[in-house]
Design an enzyme around this catalytic site. Structure first.
Site, PDB file in Angstrom:
ATOM      1  N   HIS A 206     -12.945   6.139   9.823  1.00  0.00           N
ATOM      2  CA  HIS A 206     -12.888   7.242  10.799  1.00  0.00           C
ATOM      3  C   HIS A 206     -11.860   8.272  10.329  1.00  0.00           C
ATOM      4  O   HIS A 206     -10.799   7.900   9.847  1.00  0.00           O
ATOM      5  CB  HIS A 206     -12.485   6.674  12.168  1.00  0.00           C
ATOM      6  CG  HIS A 206     -12.572   7.659  13.290  1.00  0.00           C
ATOM      7  ND1 HIS A 206     -11.647   8.666  13.483  1.00  0.00           N
ATOM      8  CD2 HIS A 206     -13.492   7.805  14.275  1.00  0.00           C
ATOM      9  CE1 HIS A 206     -11.997   9.376  14.541  1.00  0.00           C
ATOM     10  NE2 HIS A 206     -13.113   8.881  15.041  1.00  0.00           N
ATOM     11  N   CYS A 244     -16.858  12.021  12.308  1.00  0.00           N
ATOM     12  CA  CYS A 244     -16.501  12.416  13.676  1.00  0.00           C
ATOM     13  C   CYS A 244     -16.361  13.934  13.725  1.00  0.00           C
ATOM     14  O   CYS A 244     -15.427  14.497  13.163  1.00  0.00           O
ATOM     15  CB  CYS A 244     -15.200  11.727  14.081  1.00  0.00           C
ATOM     16  SG  CYS A 244     -14.660  12.215  15.730  1.00  0.00           S
ATOM     17  N   HIS A 271     -19.930  10.199  15.219  1.00  0.00           N
ATOM     18  CA  HIS A 271     -19.350  10.531  16.525  1.00  0.00           C
ATOM     19  C   HIS A 271     -19.620  12.012  16.714  1.00  0.00           C
ATOM     20  O   HIS A 271     -19.236  12.818  15.865  1.00  0.00           O
ATOM     21  CB  HIS A 271     -17.834  10.349  16.508  1.00  0.00           C
ATOM     22  CG  HIS A 271     -17.387   8.923  16.528  1.00  0.00           C
ATOM     23  ND1 HIS A 271     -16.055   8.575  16.540  1.00  0.00           N
ATOM     24  CD2 HIS A 271     -18.073   7.779  16.571  1.00  0.00           C
ATOM     25  CE1 HIS A 271     -15.951   7.251  16.569  1.00  0.00           C
ATOM     26  NE2 HIS A 271     -17.162   6.745  16.580  1.00  0.00           N
ATOM     27  N   ASP A 316     -18.964  11.373  21.944  1.00  0.00           N
ATOM     28  CA  ASP A 316     -17.558  10.984  21.847  1.00  0.00           C
ATOM     29  C   ASP A 316     -16.857  11.381  23.134  1.00  0.00           C
ATOM     30  O   ASP A 316     -17.490  11.460  24.178  1.00  0.00           O
ATOM     31  CB  ASP A 316     -16.965  11.626  20.589  1.00  0.00           C
ATOM     32  CG  ASP A 316     -15.790  10.848  20.040  1.00  0.00           C
ATOM     33  OD1 ASP A 316     -15.307   9.940  20.731  1.00  0.00           O
ATOM     34  OD2 ASP A 316     -15.341  11.156  18.941  1.00  0.00           O
ATOM     35  N   HIS A 317     -15.566  11.639  23.046  1.00  0.00           N
ATOM     36  CA  HIS A 317     -14.805  11.932  24.261  1.00  0.00           C
ATOM     37  C   HIS A 317     -15.538  12.949  25.124  1.00  0.00           C
ATOM     38  O   HIS A 317     -16.084  13.921  24.614  1.00  0.00           O
ATOM     39  CB  HIS A 317     -13.452  12.554  23.922  1.00  0.00           C
ATOM     40  CG  HIS A 317     -12.669  11.753  22.959  1.00  0.00           C
ATOM     41  ND1 HIS A 317     -11.603  12.259  22.278  1.00  0.00           N
ATOM     42  CD2 HIS A 317     -12.786  10.472  22.556  1.00  0.00           C
ATOM     43  CE1 HIS A 317     -11.105  11.328  21.500  1.00  0.00           C
ATOM     44  NE2 HIS A 317     -11.810  10.228  21.635  1.00  0.00           N
ATOM     45  N   TYR A 330     -13.070   8.824  28.231  1.00  0.00           N
ATOM     46  CA  TYR A 330     -14.150   7.832  28.207  1.00  0.00           C
ATOM     47  C   TYR A 330     -14.777   7.575  29.577  1.00  0.00           C
ATOM     48  O   TYR A 330     -15.018   6.435  29.961  1.00  0.00           O
ATOM     49  CB  TYR A 330     -13.659   6.529  27.574  1.00  0.00           C
ATOM     50  CG  TYR A 330     -13.556   6.656  26.073  1.00  0.00           C
ATOM     51  CD1 TYR A 330     -14.694   6.577  25.275  1.00  0.00           C
ATOM     52  CD2 TYR A 330     -12.347   6.920  25.447  1.00  0.00           C
ATOM     53  CE1 TYR A 330     -14.626   6.726  23.906  1.00  0.00           C
ATOM     54  CE2 TYR A 330     -12.265   7.075  24.061  1.00  0.00           C
ATOM     55  CZ  TYR A 330     -13.399   6.974  23.304  1.00  0.00           C
ATOM     56  OH  TYR A 330     -13.339   7.126  21.945  1.00  0.00           O
TER      57      TYR A 330
END
Ligand code: DNO
Length: 368
Positions: A206, A244, A271, A316-317, A330
């Site tokens: 990542h 990501c 991501h 993702d977030h 999350y």
């Protein structure tokens, strides 16, 4: 694109598997044993327990995020082989329940860093925010004291005991250069990748978040050049990337579309999220939609579509919306909206190309 969703485990997540099951097209859970300290072997019975829970919903467990890397491995300390051996045991245990991808990071000391977990956006939702100036001026020991004082907050990969050893850790990293860190990654990969090949589990590093050095600690996963260097360290498809878009997208000079084309066969996990960048280096996370941030999510999904990406993808977030109480970044709602945006783009590109496509449905049988 195979859609998966991060879940922090029974009793550890405000979002239930029942709710996740109602998001269209989600086929698997991205999971971890968050209470196992970095460097320890994940017990088989604990792994099987998660499998039982997710089996009930027809979710697969193909992607683990993360099996964290012990600092001794990143530092290249004399005792690193002990922790590498433990990592190998964990890989074997994970293979026994069918895991296919392990996401990990190689950031010294800290995982992702933000200055504000609930910063208001103009629509009164809140989101994770990074204020560059504040981090530059910050004493990291003070930051960790604050985190440790908040019992509701845990950082992935972070054990509170580490606070005590933090000073020593900073001292240990003092003379570690980016070249040293890259060499230590290579040492780790050379030992682990052969076992990954044998057990058919792909590693996916990542990117560092944010993608630049903070607190004087070296960082080596921040740009296309560094990612290129990493995949060359061990020339095996099992040595791969978690691409990501949000982490890398915090740098204006990172061209994520170009990276997707460059690293195609080495992207084992994607991501996808958006961030809005400010001229002074600050950034805030936004909805996944292209127009809401600075990252061209539509072009990114198109690039995945163009390369025929059939790997795992997760939203993702997300922002915290509709008064949801959840872990920072999350929650259920905004990530579910994100998924529908990603599917919308994907399906539009599918139709546009006139392809004959197999769709994943929610795997439940309809009863009349
Ligand atoms: C943040 C995540 C990271 C990621 C790890 C992977 O929400 O993207 O914490 O899981 O860096 O090891």
């Amino acid at each position: 694109m195979r859609m998966v969703f991060r879940w922090f485990g029974e009793g550890n997540d405000s979002v239930s598997l029942t709710k996740i099951k109602q998001i269209p097209g989600v086929e698997g859970i991205v999971w971890a044993l968050h209470d196992i300290p970095a460097g320890e072997i994940w017990p088989l019975d604990r792994i099987q327990e998660v499998k039982k829970q997710t089996d009930l919903y027809g979710f697969h467990l193909d992607v683990v995020e993360s099996v964290n890397i012990h600092e001794s491995i990143k530092l290249g300390s004399a005792d690193r082989d002990v922790y590498i051996m433990n990592y190998l045991e964990t890989i074997k245990h994970l293979a026994s329940v069918g895991v296919k991808v392990i996401c990990y990071n190689f950031m010294p000391v800290f995982d992702w860093v933000r200055t504000d977990l609930f910063r208001s956006l103009p629509d009164q939702s809140t989101a994770l925010f990074y204020e560059k100036e504040k981090v530059t001026a910050m004493d990291p020991l003070e930051l960790v004291r604050k985190i440790a004082a908040n019992p509701d907050y845990t950082m992935p990969g972070w054990e509170p005991e580490r606070l005590e050893t933090l000073k020593d850790l900073f001292a240990a990293y003092q003379d570690v250069t980016t070249d040293d860190l890259m060499n230590n990654l290579q040492y780790f990969l050379e030992k682990v990748i052969p076992i990954c090949e044998e057990y058919d589990i792909k590693l996916a590093i990542h990117p560092d978040d944010p993608p630049w050095e903070i607190f004087g600690l070296p960082r080596i996963v921040t740009t296309q050049d560094q990612l290129r260097e990493i995949i060359k360290l061990v020339p095996s498809e099992y040595n791969g990337i978690t691409l990501c878009s949000g982490a890398l997208g915090a740098r204006k000079d990172n061209d994520i579309v170009a990276m997707i084309h460059d690293f195609k066969n080495r992207i084992h996990f994607a991501h996808i999220r958006n961030v809005k960048l400010f001229d002074n280096g600050d950034f805030i996370e936004t909805s996944h939609r292209t127009q809401d941030g600075s990252v061209p999510i539509d072009q990114i999904v198109k690039a995945y579509h163009d390369i025929g990406f059939d790997g795992y993808v997760r939203p993702d977030h997300g922002r915290h919306i509709w008064e949801e109480q959840c872990r920072p970044g999350y929650g259920l709602y905004d990530r579910a909206l994100g998924i529908m945006y990603l599917w919308g783009l994907w399906d539009a590109y599918n139709n546009y190309n006139g392809k004959d496509v197999q769709y994943v449905t929610n795997q439940l049988e309809f009863k009349k």
